[in-house]
Design an enzyme around this catalytic site. Sequence first.
Site, PDB file in Angstrom:
ATOM      1  N   SER A   1       0.854  -1.185   0.000  1.00 50.04           N
ATOM      2  CA  SER A   1       0.000   0.000   0.000  1.00 50.04           C
ATOM      3  C   SER A   1       0.891   1.236   0.000  1.00 50.04           C
ATOM      4  O   SER A   1       2.001   1.210   0.555  1.00 50.04           O
ATOM      5  CB  SER A   1      -0.867   0.021   1.264  1.00 50.04           C
ATOM      6  OG  SER A   1      -1.469   1.291   1.434  1.00 50.04           O
TER       7      SER A   1
ATOM      8  N   TYR B   1      -1.932  -0.429  10.182  1.00 47.69           N
ATOM      9  CA  TYR B   1      -2.075  -0.935   8.810  1.00 47.69           C
ATOM     10  C   TYR B   1      -0.834  -0.573   7.988  1.00 47.69           C
ATOM     11  O   TYR B   1      -0.267  -1.427   7.293  1.00 47.69           O
ATOM     12  CB  TYR B   1      -3.332  -0.320   8.194  1.00 47.69           C
ATOM     13  CG  TYR B   1      -3.519  -0.583   6.722  1.00 47.69           C
ATOM     14  CD1 TYR B   1      -4.067  -1.789   6.279  1.00 47.69           C
ATOM     15  CD2 TYR B   1      -3.175   0.373   5.764  1.00 47.69           C
ATOM     16  CE1 TYR B   1      -4.258  -2.033   4.924  1.00 47.69           C
ATOM     17  CE2 TYR B   1      -3.359   0.137   4.413  1.00 47.69           C
ATOM     18  CZ  TYR B   1      -3.903  -1.065   3.998  1.00 47.69           C
ATOM     19  OH  TYR B   1      -4.090  -1.305   2.660  1.00 47.69           O
TER      20      TYR B   1
HETATM   21  P1  NAP Z   1     -11.697  -5.412  -0.094  1.00 51.62           P
HETATM   22  O1  NAP Z   1     -12.517  -4.860  -1.195  1.00 51.62           O
HETATM   23  O2  NAP Z   1     -12.027  -5.113   1.322  1.00 51.62           O
HETATM   24  O3  NAP Z   1     -11.636  -7.010  -0.296  1.00 51.62           O
HETATM   25  C1  NAP Z   1     -10.876  -7.766   0.596  1.00 51.62           C
HETATM   26  C2  NAP Z   1     -10.830  -9.208   0.102  1.00 51.62           C
HETATM   27  O4  NAP Z   1      -9.945  -9.929   1.005  1.00 51.62           O
HETATM   28  C3  NAP Z   1     -12.176  -9.899   0.160  1.00 51.62           C
HETATM   29  O5  NAP Z   1     -12.243 -10.809  -0.926  1.00 51.62           O
HETATM   30  C4  NAP Z   1     -12.122 -10.660   1.490  1.00 51.62           C
HETATM   31  O6  NAP Z   1     -12.912 -11.836   1.498  1.00 51.62           O
HETATM   32  C5  NAP Z   1     -10.661 -11.040   1.522  1.00 51.62           C
HETATM   33  N1  NAP Z   1     -10.150 -11.328   2.872  1.00 51.62           N
HETATM   34  C6  NAP Z   1     -10.124 -10.525   3.965  1.00 51.62           C
HETATM   35  N2  NAP Z   1      -9.566 -11.153   5.003  1.00 51.62           N
HETATM   36  C7  NAP Z   1      -9.248 -12.400   4.555  1.00 51.62           C
HETATM   37  C8  NAP Z   1      -8.671 -13.538   5.163  1.00 51.62           C
HETATM   38  N3  NAP Z   1      -8.288 -13.520   6.449  1.00 51.62           N
HETATM   39  N4  NAP Z   1      -8.485 -14.640   4.411  1.00 51.62           N
HETATM   40  C9  NAP Z   1      -8.865 -14.677   3.110  1.00 51.62           C
HETATM   41  N5  NAP Z   1      -9.418 -13.623   2.483  1.00 51.62           N
HETATM   42  C10 NAP Z   1      -9.623 -12.513   3.204  1.00 51.62           C
HETATM   43  O7  NAP Z   1     -10.152  -5.006  -0.255  1.00 51.62           O
HETATM   44  P2  NAP Z   1      -9.368  -4.291  -1.462  1.00 51.62           P
HETATM   45  O8  NAP Z   1      -9.546  -2.838  -1.343  1.00 51.62           O
HETATM   46  O9  NAP Z   1      -9.638  -4.990  -2.747  1.00 51.62           O
HETATM   47  O10 NAP Z   1      -7.857  -4.602  -0.989  1.00 51.62           O
HETATM   48  C11 NAP Z   1      -7.106  -5.677  -1.502  1.00 51.62           C
HETATM   49  C12 NAP Z   1      -5.660  -5.498  -1.083  1.00 51.62           C
HETATM   50  O11 NAP Z   1      -5.180  -4.235  -1.552  1.00 51.62           O
HETATM   51  C13 NAP Z   1      -5.453  -5.494   0.434  1.00 51.62           C
HETATM   52  O12 NAP Z   1      -4.239  -6.157   0.760  1.00 51.62           O
HETATM   53  C14 NAP Z   1      -5.324  -4.013   0.772  1.00 51.62           C
HETATM   54  O13 NAP Z   1      -4.588  -3.775   1.937  1.00 51.62           O
HETATM   55  C15 NAP Z   1      -4.640  -3.496  -0.486  1.00 51.62           C
HETATM   56  N6  NAP Z   1      -4.838  -2.059  -0.667  1.00 51.62           N
HETATM   57  C16 NAP Z   1      -6.072  -1.538  -0.875  1.00 51.62           C
HETATM   58  C17 NAP Z   1      -6.219  -0.153  -1.005  1.00 51.62           C
HETATM   59  C18 NAP Z   1      -7.545   0.525  -1.199  1.00 51.62           C
HETATM   60  O14 NAP Z   1      -7.579   1.765  -1.172  1.00 51.62           O
HETATM   61  N7  NAP Z   1      -8.617  -0.201  -1.413  1.00 51.62           N
HETATM   62  C19 NAP Z   1      -5.089   0.667  -0.941  1.00 51.62           C
HETATM   63  C20 NAP Z   1      -3.863   0.097  -0.728  1.00 51.62           C
HETATM   64  C21 NAP Z   1      -3.746  -1.272  -0.595  1.00 51.62           C
HETATM   65  P3  NAP Z   1     -14.395 -11.846   2.196  1.00 51.62           P
HETATM   66  O15 NAP Z   1     -15.242 -10.930   1.365  1.00 51.62           O
HETATM   67  O16 NAP Z   1     -14.846 -13.257   2.129  1.00 51.62           O
HETATM   68  O17 NAP Z   1     -14.188 -11.324   3.592  1.00 51.62           O
END
Ligand code: NAP
Length: 254
Positions: free
Chosen positions: A149, A163
Amino acid sequence: MDHAATAPRRLLITGASRGIGRAAALIAAAQGWPVAVNYRQDRAAADAVVAAIAAQSGQSVALQADVSDPAQVEPLFDAAEAALGGLDAVIVNAGIVAPVMKLAQMDDARLDRMVRVNVLGSLYCAREAARRLPRPKDQPPAAILLMSSASARLGSPGEFVDYAATKGAIDTLTLGLARELGSENIRVNAIRPGLIDTDMQADSGIPDRAFRMAGNIPMGRPGTADEVARAAIWLVSDAARYVSGAILDVSGGR
Ligand code: NAP
């Protein structure tokens, strides 16, 4: 056209039921890659990803596992290999955030969960990938992509330094593992997404956070899951065959 660059890769994506992981699964499947769609609890969302892929005549399977539990990670990889006939690439994407607050206010349970999912979960998955992906040098390299991130370099003061610290660990893991696995013909890279419009923003307690903070983004808007996923799929494809140890900012210049 370099056909090797687009050759199908058998791909496991953790946390692919929603957000960036879901977008990556759809892009991979659209170019003919078989995909294992991991999720933790939202079975309906994972099934919807598999259905969307089937509607494009793609191949995928939904696999439940909590990546923060080491006892569930090995069976996840076994099931992915069985369903896809092996694995060529893994996107270690699953991660969580928590409500915005200062470190002084955070309780033990929050810190424990943050480290368990984002750091230990990524280590368990990267370890399993490191055990299974080595291949001879005359074959296209395998690939691991870790999800960091922009917070790893910004620190997220007053929001979620916990985080941000877990994502700093991902950057370091990327650098070390790329060097450790180069001789086994495995590439390791990471992406640092910036403010991306996914469900994760609601988990911060401020659902429109990405849009509220648009003034801090040089490009003036949040990114989409699809924009991060395109970079992720390129990094695990053979088009990026000499890229390893890279941490790519996909953050609109932030
Ligand atoms: P999101 O929309 O909240 O989706 C999270 C996904 O991770 C969901 O499929 C969830 O499954 C799964 N998950 C959560 N905990 C888990 C666990 N313990 N075991 C297996 N699966 C799990 O998140 P996102 O925004 O796409 O983020 C994806 C990645 O990008 C993350 O690592 C996040 O830190 C990183 N990121 C995101 C952003 C942002 O602004 N969105 C920015 C920087 C980095 P369920 O639905 O079944 O819970």
